[in-house]
Design an enzyme around this catalytic site. Structure first.
Site, short mmCIF file in Angstrom:
data_model
loop_
_atom_site.label_atom_id
_atom_site.label_comp_id
_atom_site.label_asym_id
_atom_site.label_seq_id
_atom_site.Cartn_x
_atom_site.Cartn_y
_atom_site.Cartn_z
N GLY A 11 6.98 -5.65 -5.51
CA GLY A 11 6.19 -7.05 -5.59
C GLY A 11 6.11 -7.35 -7.12
O GLY A 11 4.95 -7.66 -7.68
N ALA A 12 7.30 -7.06 -7.67
CA ALA A 12 7.59 -7.23 -9.24
C ALA A 12 7.16 -8.59 -9.75
O ALA A 12 6.68 -8.87 -10.91
CB ALA A 12 8.81 -6.64 -9.72
N ARG A 90 -4.29 -10.40 2.66
CA ARG A 90 -5.08 -10.60 4.06
C ARG A 90 -5.26 -12.24 3.98
O ARG A 90 -5.54 -12.67 2.86
CB ARG A 90 -6.54 -10.14 4.07
N ASN A 103 1.43 -4.80 6.92
CA ASN A 103 1.94 -3.76 5.54
C ASN A 103 2.45 -2.50 6.12
O ASN A 103 3.34 -2.03 5.46
CB ASN A 103 0.44 -3.41 4.96
N ASP A 157 -10.63 1.76 -9.96
CA ASP A 157 -12.39 1.91 -9.50
C ASP A 157 -12.86 3.05 -10.40
O ASP A 157 -14.03 2.96 -10.91
CB ASP A 157 -12.44 2.61 -7.99
N HIS A 185 -10.17 3.40 -1.26
CA HIS A 185 -10.23 2.13 -2.29
C HIS A 185 -10.47 0.97 -1.32
O HIS A 185 -9.67 0.20 -0.94
CB HIS A 185 -8.73 2.03 -2.97
P1 NAX Z 1 0.41 -10.90 -5.65
O1 NAX Z 1 0.58 -11.59 -4.05
O2 NAX Z 1 0.48 -11.76 -6.73
O3 NAX Z 1 1.91 -10.14 -5.53
C1 NAX Z 1 2.41 -9.40 -4.69
C2 NAX Z 1 4.00 -9.50 -4.60
O4 NAX Z 1 4.59 -8.78 -3.70
C3 NAX Z 1 4.55 -11.06 -4.17
O5 NAX Z 1 5.48 -11.27 -5.21
C4 NAX Z 1 5.28 -10.58 -3.01
O6 NAX Z 1 6.56 -11.60 -2.98
C5 NAX Z 1 5.63 -9.21 -3.24
N1 NAX Z 1 6.05 -8.60 -1.98
C6 NAX Z 1 5.46 -8.67 -0.43
N2 NAX Z 1 6.21 -8.07 0.41
C7 NAX Z 1 7.09 -7.18 -0.31
C8 NAX Z 1 8.05 -6.31 0.27
N3 NAX Z 1 8.14 -6.13 1.37
N4 NAX Z 1 9.00 -5.77 -0.88
C9 NAX Z 1 8.65 -6.10 -2.06
N5 NAX Z 1 7.72 -6.98 -2.55
C10 NAX Z 1 6.92 -7.55 -1.64
O7 NAX Z 1 -0.58 -9.80 -5.44
P2 NAX Z 1 -1.02 -8.92 -6.77
O8 NAX Z 1 -2.21 -9.56 -7.14
O9 NAX Z 1 -0.03 -8.51 -7.66
O10 NAX Z 1 -1.58 -7.60 -6.01
C11 NAX Z 1 -0.81 -6.61 -5.31
C12 NAX Z 1 -1.26 -5.84 -4.46
O11 NAX Z 1 -2.25 -4.62 -4.94
C13 NAX Z 1 -2.41 -6.46 -3.53
O12 NAX Z 1 -1.93 -5.85 -2.05
C14 NAX Z 1 -3.52 -6.19 -3.94
O13 NAX Z 1 -4.54 -6.19 -2.78
C15 NAX Z 1 -3.40 -4.78 -4.31
N6 NAX Z 1 -4.54 -4.54 -5.30
C16 NAX Z 1 -4.91 -3.08 -5.55
C17 NAX Z 1 -5.97 -2.77 -6.45
C18 NAX Z 1 -6.14 -1.25 -6.35
O14 NAX Z 1 -6.93 -0.68 -7.21
N7 NAX Z 1 -5.55 -0.37 -5.59
C19 NAX Z 1 -6.57 -3.61 -7.32
C20 NAX Z 1 -5.79 -4.86 -7.59
C21 NAX Z 1 -5.09 -5.55 -6.33
O15 NAX Z 1 -6.08 -6.19 -5.65
#
Ligand code: NAX
Length: 326
Positions: A11-12, A90, A103, A157, A185
């Site tokens: 997701g870089a 979502r 996912n 968190d 989380h």
């Molecule tokens: P974004 O939607 O900006 O970026 C996610 C990226 O992942 C996109 O560029 C997408 O193309 C890519 N992606 C999707 N499927 C993929 C795959 N199969 N292989 C490689 N890349 C893929 O989201 P962002 O704000 O960067 O957040 C990323 C994730 O972190 C989300 O699931 C979000 O819910 C989660 N979070 C988790 C947190 C935690 O504390 N554990 C807090 C922050 C965030 O909400």
């Protein structure tokens, strides 16, 4: 070791990636050179190329190379650390089952790829949501990688809880130790002040305000993500990247003496948490390994919160089991 540490980030091209990559490349994990392996879905590769141009333009001394692609078994080849950030968010009208399924497809494939091509010493941190259950799916699909090598991120968190407690007590964040996030989380997580310390004194006793603890502190920490979306119009990104770095750095290099950190890791049954769940515990890290802090006394209030968040994780586990993902 002066050979580059190979770090995969999925997701870089996303929001978190945009902050995370620059911190990794500029030496947040130490002086050892870093080789970045960036995984994205094909439609996002062009945007990712732009990010790589910016990484180049920083001329970071610690950045030894960058590779990008959409094939997990190429990108994960030989990686020592994999930060699984990319996930399917979502979207409107999506049911929980749809989310878990979307996912599930991502994390089964990535677990299998890591299983076959990652380095023997690989450590895998899952940030993408639902993080605990995504980690469970990846772990289950990587039978040759020790289960202890997987963790899900609850460090954000944890950091949020430290910051809230510091604000309440007027202490600085460095005065606060032994914070714990228990469980998932998610909104059911339990940030625990009964074992935390402010300047060496018990935090719950220092605060001495059960109403604040229950009705302000816990919900503020648990719902902080939603508050940030409300204010910023998009979800927390820089703070999530920062926590992802904190977690990886402490995992690889060890947590501070006289302190611990929160990490969601596979349960061994400690504190009555069902074995095999990916549950956030207080842990001490050392030499790339973690150990759950033992022997904490748990009162009835804490016990019921810890069970509620475990129950949610059991439900998520059963749902992905039903979908055949684990
Ligand atoms: P974004 O939607 O900006 O970026 C996610 C990226 O992942 C996109 O560029 C997408 O193309 C890519 N992606 C999707 N499927 C993929 C795959 N199969 N292989 C490689 N890349 C893929 O989201 P962002 O704000 O960067 O957040 C990323 C994730 O972190 C989300 O699931 C979000 O819910 C989660 N979070 C988790 C947190 C935690 O504390 N554990 C807090 C922050 C965030 O909400």
């Amino acid at each position: 070791d002066s050979s580059p540490l190979k770090v995969a980030v999925t997701g870089a091209a996303g929001q978190i990636g945009y902050s995370l990559l620059f911190r990794l490349a500029s030496g947040a994990l130490g002086d050892r050179p870093i080789e970045l392996r960036l995984l994205e879905i094909e439609p996002a590769l062009k945007a990712l190329e732009g990010v790589v141009m910016e990484l180049d333009d920083c001329a970071f001394p610690t950045l030894a190379g960058v590779e990008i692609g959409h094939e997990a078994d190429k990108i994960f080849d030989g990686v020592n650390l994999a930060l699984l950030v990319g996930a399917r968010p979502r979207t409107k009208g999506m049911e929980r089952g749809d989310l878990l399924e979307a996912n599930g497809a991502i994390f089964t494939a990535q677990g299998k790829a890591l299983n076959s091509v990652a380095a023997d010493d690989v450590r895998i941190g899952v940030t993408g949501n639902p993080a605990n259950t995504n980690a469970l799916i990846a772990m289950t699909n990587a039978p040759d990688i020790p289960k202890e090598r997987f963790s899900a991120l609850t460090r954000l968190d944890h950091n949020r809880a430290i910051s809230q407690l510091a604000a309440k007590t007027g202490a600085s964040v460095t005065d606060i130790k032994k914070m714990t996030i228990w469980g998932n989380h998610s909104a059911t997580q339990y940030p625990d002040l009964f074992h935390a310390e402010v300047n060496g004194k018990n935090a719950a006793e220092t605060v001495n305000d059960q109403d604040w603890l229950e009705n302000d502190f816990i919900p503020t920490v648990a719902k902080r993500g939603a508050a940030i979306i409300e204010a910023r119009g998009s979800s927390s990104a820089a703070s999530a990247a920062s926590a992802t770095i904190d977690a990886a750095r402490d995992w690889l290099h060890g947590s501070a003496a006289d302190d611990w950190v929160s990490m969601a890791v596979v349960s061994d049954g400690s504190y009555g948490v069902p074995e095999g769940l990916i549950y956030s515990f207080p842990v001490i890290t050392k030499n790339g390994d973690w150990e759950i802090v033992q022997g904490l006394e748990i009162d009835d209030f804490s016990r019921s919160r810890m069970e509620a968040t475990a129950n949610e994780l059991i439900e998520e586990r059963d749902a992905v089991k039903e979908l055949g993902l684990i």
